[in-house]
Design an enzyme around this catalytic site. Structure first.
Site, PDB file in Angstrom:
ATOM      1  N   LYS A   1       0.828  -1.200   0.000  1.00 32.56           N
ATOM      2  CA  LYS A   1       0.000   0.000   0.000  1.00 32.56           C
ATOM      3  C   LYS A   1       0.869   1.258   0.000  1.00 32.56           C
ATOM      4  O   LYS A   1       2.089   1.204   0.141  1.00 32.56           O
ATOM      5  CB  LYS A   1      -0.930  -0.002   1.218  1.00 32.56           C
ATOM      6  CG  LYS A   1      -1.893  -1.190   1.283  1.00 32.56           C
ATOM      7  CD  LYS A   1      -2.833  -1.225   0.110  1.00 32.56           C
ATOM      8  CE  LYS A   1      -4.040  -2.114   0.344  1.00 32.56           C
ATOM      9  NZ  LYS A   1      -3.734  -3.522   0.622  1.00 32.56           N
ATOM     10  N   HIS A   2       0.235   2.420  -0.127  1.00 31.58           N
ATOM     11  CA  HIS A   2       0.945   3.698  -0.175  1.00 31.58           C
ATOM     12  C   HIS A   2       1.804   3.927   1.052  1.00 31.58           C
ATOM     13  O   HIS A   2       2.931   4.429   0.973  1.00 31.58           O
ATOM     14  CB  HIS A   2      -0.051   4.860  -0.280  1.00 31.58           C
ATOM     15  CG  HIS A   2      -0.799   4.924  -1.566  1.00 31.58           C
ATOM     16  ND1 HIS A   2      -1.612   3.908  -2.008  1.00 31.58           N
ATOM     17  CD2 HIS A   2      -0.873   5.898  -2.514  1.00 31.58           C
ATOM     18  CE1 HIS A   2      -2.147   4.242  -3.172  1.00 31.58           C
ATOM     19  NE2 HIS A   2      -1.719   5.451  -3.492  1.00 31.58           N
TER      20      HIS A   2
END
Length: 398
Positions: free
Chosen positions: A200-201
């Site tokens: 994820k980011h």
């Protein structure tokens, strides 16, 4: 390009980006007085709430725990019926089942793979008001859902909304007033959730976050995150002294340790730069595939596009659709490019088939699944690596 050199180096579809600042932050916390339930948790929560523009944030052990807590505080039970999309990681639906509720899927918009609000409206209009209790839209691939429209629908039929924004920190849509609405800001959803899985980011290894603007839901989340226990004297039925605590309801141990929150804080400090890099990678892919008829790029919702050409798409994934998806998947792996498929429609999983769902129930979702492939997309992907990916995709499709 030295294709042979790149071909020796695996290129995943996503990966974490860990810097010395990240390592230093974790080491400092390991040497502090608190490894869990310490000050880094609240610091991370405040920083994340500020980032998405929400009043409150509650850090938890992972995104699935976040979803489960949301369904708990919203009162999901055996009589609850909740609508979500079949194109998502199964946790978006499973959280309802954890509470004994009934999951009903609605098909997707084939252009964006987002939950189709017209299909949802048809479902709720076909039943008496109150038949459905909630909706869980998913900002799939980082493409933001138009929650303003879902809020209107939800209010009309008495439903709550949980925004699954695991793919979309930093993403946004433009509302009917022309205002930017960040994913997870709590303006239109009762609750929103995020994941900090390594791809994820923001990567903390494992971890999740719930955001909300509701004081009542926030206090209940804090309690359920820690066994249903409160130490707040104002909330206790009695108080025996400074050591005293009360378990007031059946909660869970969904806490996140301070080391991971320290990592989350430094990761969050680079979130804007990482998002800008993701958008740059997407632009290169867009230009490379624009004239290739046999490659269809998954579309961006109209509400995520601005007049200056910017997009509110957060690009957790870059998804293309090709007729021979299996062939391309295998071909890329032969060249050490580890593209991935997101997602197998949830209703086709054996668990949900045992509940009565079957293949053919949601044709748009199944058609999407038959062709979709997520190409490498992460901030540390080099220009040379991306060029190699593009070269091999083009080589396969001819």
């Amino acid at each position: 390009m030295n294709s042979e050199f790149i071909n020796m180096k695996p290129i995943p579809y996503g990966r974490q980006h860990i810097t010395q600042d990240d390592i230093d932050a974790v080491m400092e916390t390991l040497q502090s007085d608190f490894l869990t339930q310490g000050p880094k948790v609240a610091e991370f929560e405040q920083a994340f709430a500020n980032y998405v523009g929400a009043k409150y944030a509650v850090a938890v052990s992972n995104g699935t725990a976040a979803l489960h807590l949301c369904t708990l505080v919203l009162g999901v039970n055996e009589e609850s019926r909740v609508i979500t999309t079949p194109i998502t990681f199964v946790a978006s639906a499973n959280c309802v089942r954890y509470c004994g509720g009934i999951v009903e899927f609605a098909d997707i918009d084939p252009e964006t793979a987002l939950l189709d609000i017209n299909k949802v409206r048809a479902m709720v209009e076909s039943k008496p008001k109150g038949y459905y209790t909630g909706i869980i839209p998913v900002d799939f691939a980082g493409n933001p859902v138009n929650l303003e429209e879902f809020r209107k629908l939800a209010d009309e039929f008495g439903c709550w909304i949980i925004e699954d924004a695991c793919h979309a920190p930093g993403g946004y849509f433009i509302d009917s007033k022309g205002e930017k609405q960040l994913c997870g800001n709590g303006k239109y959803a009762d609750l929103a959730i995020f994941s900090f899985h390594p791809v994820k980011h923001i990567a903390t290894g494992e971890g999740g976050m719930i955001t909300t603007n509701s004081d009542e839901l926030y206090q209940e989340l804090l309690k359920l995150r820690t066994h249903g226990i409160t130490r707040d004297p104002n909330l206790m039925e009695e108080n025996h002294g400074g050591w005293y605590m009360e378990m007031q309801e059946l909660g869970y141990n969904y806490r996140i340790p301070d080391m991971l929150c320290a990592l989350g804080i430094t990761q969050l400090q680079r979130a804007d730069a990482g998002l800008a890099r993701r958008k740059g990678i997407a632009k290169v892919y867009d230009e490379a595939f624009a004239t290739i008829a046999r490659i269809k790029v998954l579309g961006t919702s109209a509400e995520a596009l601005t007049e200056n050409g910017d997009t509110g798409h957060a690009y957790h994934l870059y998804v293309i659709k090709v007729a021979d998806r299996k062939g391309l998947y295998d071909f890329l792996r032969q060249h050490n490019i580890f593209a991935q498929v997101h997602y197998i429609p949830a209703h086709t999983m054996p668990y949900y088939r045992n509940l009565g769902y079957k293949k053919g129930d949601y044709p748009e979702a199944e058609a999407y699944y038959s062709e979709c492939l997520s190409l490498p997309m992460y901030p540390s992907l080099t220009a040379e690596e991306q060029e190699f990916v593009i070269e091999k995709v083009k080589e396969f499709v001819g």
